[in-house]
Design an enzyme around this catalytic site. Sequence first.
Site, short mmCIF file in Angstrom:
data_model
loop_
_atom_site.label_atom_id
_atom_site.label_comp_id
_atom_site.label_asym_id
_atom_site.label_seq_id
_atom_site.Cartn_x
_atom_site.Cartn_y
_atom_site.Cartn_z
N SER A 124 28.59 -83.97 -7.81
CA SER A 124 28.63 -84.33 -9.33
C SER A 124 28.98 -85.40 -9.79
O SER A 124 28.88 -86.40 -8.98
CB SER A 124 30.80 -83.92 -9.29
OG SER A 124 31.25 -84.18 -10.76
N TYR A 149 38.95 -83.83 -5.03
CA TYR A 149 38.06 -83.54 -5.43
C TYR A 149 37.32 -84.55 -5.64
O TYR A 149 35.84 -83.83 -4.88
CB TYR A 149 38.23 -82.57 -6.49
CG TYR A 149 37.07 -82.33 -7.44
CD1 TYR A 149 36.33 -80.81 -6.59
CD2 TYR A 149 36.35 -82.25 -8.28
CE1 TYR A 149 35.39 -80.35 -6.57
CE2 TYR A 149 34.49 -82.53 -8.28
CZ TYR A 149 34.43 -81.18 -8.11
OH TYR A 149 33.46 -80.52 -8.93
N LYS A 153 33.31 -84.80 -2.59
CA LYS A 153 31.59 -84.57 -3.30
C LYS A 153 30.93 -85.59 -3.16
O LYS A 153 30.72 -85.51 -2.37
CB LYS A 153 31.63 -84.55 -4.79
CG LYS A 153 32.32 -83.33 -5.91
CD LYS A 153 31.27 -82.20 -5.12
CE LYS A 153 31.79 -80.86 -5.55
NZ LYS A 153 31.16 -79.72 -4.95
P1 NAD Z 1 33.69 -71.59 -9.55
O1 NAD Z 1 34.30 -71.59 -9.31
O2 NAD Z 1 32.68 -70.78 -10.87
O3 NAD Z 1 32.31 -71.26 -8.57
C1 NAD Z 1 32.72 -71.71 -7.21
C2 NAD Z 1 32.31 -69.87 -6.15
O4 NAD Z 1 32.47 -71.01 -5.25
C3 NAD Z 1 33.85 -69.71 -7.20
O5 NAD Z 1 33.00 -68.24 -6.92
C4 NAD Z 1 34.82 -69.60 -5.18
O6 NAD Z 1 35.11 -67.98 -5.41
C5 NAD Z 1 33.73 -69.40 -4.62
N1 NAD Z 1 34.11 -70.16 -3.30
C6 NAD Z 1 34.88 -71.49 -3.54
N2 NAD Z 1 35.38 -71.72 -1.98
C7 NAD Z 1 34.87 -70.64 -1.16
C8 NAD Z 1 34.37 -70.56 0.20
N3 NAD Z 1 35.36 -71.08 1.24
N4 NAD Z 1 33.76 -68.85 0.70
C9 NAD Z 1 33.38 -68.72 -0.37
N5 NAD Z 1 33.08 -68.73 -1.77
C10 NAD Z 1 33.74 -69.86 -1.98
O7 NAD Z 1 32.88 -73.11 -10.40
P2 NAD Z 1 31.18 -73.31 -10.66
O8 NAD Z 1 32.18 -74.87 -11.81
O9 NAD Z 1 30.62 -72.98 -10.54
O10 NAD Z 1 31.22 -74.36 -9.55
C11 NAD Z 1 29.92 -74.70 -8.49
C12 NAD Z 1 29.46 -75.81 -8.07
O11 NAD Z 1 29.31 -76.96 -8.52
C13 NAD Z 1 31.14 -76.48 -7.12
O12 NAD Z 1 31.39 -76.50 -6.04
C14 NAD Z 1 31.54 -77.30 -8.09
O13 NAD Z 1 32.75 -78.36 -7.75
C15 NAD Z 1 30.37 -77.82 -8.72
N6 NAD Z 1 30.29 -78.76 -9.59
C16 NAD Z 1 31.07 -77.98 -10.94
C17 NAD Z 1 31.01 -78.65 -12.11
C18 NAD Z 1 31.49 -78.33 -13.66
O14 NAD Z 1 31.99 -78.63 -14.36
N7 NAD Z 1 31.98 -76.84 -13.62
C19 NAD Z 1 30.53 -80.23 -12.28
C20 NAD Z 1 29.49 -80.60 -11.28
C21 NAD Z 1 30.25 -79.78 -9.91
N1 UFG Z 2 39.36 -83.22 -22.64
C1 UFG Z 2 40.44 -82.32 -23.90
N2 UFG Z 2 41.55 -82.22 -24.22
C2 UFG Z 2 41.18 -81.00 -23.00
C3 UFG Z 2 39.98 -81.65 -21.72
C4 UFG Z 2 39.18 -82.18 -22.06
O1 UFG Z 2 40.39 -83.79 -25.36
O2 UFG Z 2 41.79 -80.37 -22.84
C5 UFG Z 2 38.75 -84.50 -23.45
C6 UFG Z 2 39.12 -85.00 -21.73
O3 UFG Z 2 39.30 -85.95 -22.15
C7 UFG Z 2 37.14 -85.71 -21.19
C8 UFG Z 2 36.04 -84.59 -21.83
O4 UFG Z 2 37.76 -83.97 -22.72
O5 UFG Z 2 37.41 -86.90 -23.00
C9 UFG Z 2 35.92 -83.97 -21.20
O6 UFG Z 2 36.59 -83.37 -20.34
P1 UFG Z 2 36.09 -82.42 -19.20
O7 UFG Z 2 37.67 -81.93 -18.33
O8 UFG Z 2 35.97 -81.03 -19.46
O9 UFG Z 2 35.11 -82.97 -18.08
P2 UFG Z 2 35.80 -84.38 -17.33
O10 UFG Z 2 34.38 -84.89 -17.39
O11 UFG Z 2 36.49 -84.40 -17.33
O12 UFG Z 2 34.76 -84.07 -15.96
C10 UFG Z 2 34.01 -82.48 -15.69
C11 UFG Z 2 34.31 -82.10 -14.62
C12 UFG Z 2 34.96 -82.42 -12.81
C13 UFG Z 2 33.30 -83.22 -12.86
C14 UFG Z 2 32.96 -84.69 -14.30
C15 UFG Z 2 31.78 -84.92 -14.01
O13 UFG Z 2 35.23 -81.14 -14.82
O14 UFG Z 2 34.91 -82.04 -11.74
O15 UFG Z 2 33.10 -83.64 -15.27
O16 UFG Z 2 30.76 -83.70 -13.43
F1 UFG Z 2 33.45 -84.10 -12.15
#
Ligand code: NAD
Ligand code: UFG
Length: 338
Positions: A124, A149, A153
């Site tokens: 991330s 979190y 990562k």
């Molecule tokens: P998500 O929660 O939709 O998907 C994660 C999946 O992993 C879920 O289906 C959950 O049930 C499963 N899971 C969690 N722990 C588990 C375990 N111990 N064993 C088996 N299954 C398990 O999230 P996502 O948005 O699809 O994110 C996928 C990955 O990308 C995550 O590692 C997340 O941290 C990373 N990531 C997501 C974002 C974002 O904004 N969505 C940003 C940066 C990184």
């Molecule tokens: N924001 C609002 N209102 C809301 C939600 C978010 O104003 O209800 C704003 C936040 O302050 C920020 C922007 O929208 O300025 C984006 O916020 P998000 O929560 O959607 O995303 P972040 O950039 O804070 O974080 C996301 C994921 C993290 C990840 C990061 C970088 O949630 O897990 O992107 O990949 F680490």
Amino acid sequence: MNILVTGGAGYIGSHTCLKLLEQGYGVIVIDNLCNSNPKSLDRVCALTGKDITFYEGDVRDEALLRKIFATHEITAVIHFAGLKAVGESVAQPWRYYDNNLNSTLVLTKVMSETGVKRLIFSSSATVYSGDNQMPLREDSHTGGCTNPYGWTKYMTEQILSGLAHADKDWSIVLLRYFNPIGAHESGLIGEDPRGIPNNLMPYITQVAVGRREKLSVFGNDYATHDGTGVRDYIHVVDLAAGHVAAVKYAAANTGCEVFNLGTGTGYSVLDMVGAFVKANNVAVPYQIVDRRPGDLDECYADPTKSERMLNWRAEKSLEDMCRDAWNWQSKNPMGYGE
Ligand code: NAD
Ligand code: UFG
């Protein structure tokens, strides 16, 4: 070629399974469904006309992993499984370290023993420290994370790069995602957060569909063009394509390499609200409230290393992201839950 996708029922995982199937890969998923619904995989199968082998279970379950690796010939693993809610990780740090670190340790142990040494990991942009100039490059400063979190990562990146350093047979790709939003254009799969959404786009779509009254915009006094926070939003279908590119890269290289998956363009919160309203012709009432602790003014990628080495770049526009996010939410007002 079979790819094992951990966390494949989740938001990014389901879109990536679809891309893999479209490109002719066999897909095996392990997911404990702690944050997802297996309907996502049913819909991926319906969309592609292909099957997925699904194991409901935990990646920390070593015996189950052994069984999966003994049953299938696996070429590479994409490791999405993890807990991802920043605020929850502050309240439940042990659960986050246990889940996110131990899943990776058990997985790589079994992979190592069975000789499957190609791994794509979901990292991330949160691993970058707050003292960097924008855009963020892969060699920008990391660390100084503001929540457990983010540390999981950061630590997983350390663990995996150490593994590749010690055993030259490994091929590990660390993908640092920026802000994934949107959904598959069919509107059949998309993001379905449990409870109140933490992230901006699902909050916007839930306001638009009438599940929430109004969006709270966290602060309008940041050093950005309109005072609201700027992020690099990337369409989840582009992100999924980045994983297929990473699988191909891992097949042709060894070592540990890190890549940004972002567009390189930052948009503010109010830009996002405006683009969503314009693309979909729906209202999104909002109010300005205090800043959210830990948020940065701006965060966006330099994606040129991915373009150069993965031969990948984001193709979809902000309008595509807003339209597809709304297509999913309006067709599935309660997500997969109805
Ligand atoms: P998500 O929660 O939709 O998907 C994660 C999946 O992993 C879920 O289906 C959950 O049930 C499963 N899971 C969690 N722990 C588990 C375990 N111990 N064993 C088996 N299954 C398990 O999230 P996502 O948005 O699809 O994110 C996928 C990955 O990308 C995550 O590692 C997340 O941290 C990373 N990531 C997501 C974002 C974002 O904004 N969505 C940003 C940066 C990184
Ligand atoms: N924001 C609002 N209102 C809301 C939600 C978010 O104003 O209800 C704003 C936040 O302050 C920020 C922007 O929208 O300025 C984006 O916020 P998000 O929560 O959607 O995303 P972040 O950039 O804070 O974080 C996301 C994921 C993290 C990840 C990061 C970088 O949630 O897990 O992107 O990949 F680490």
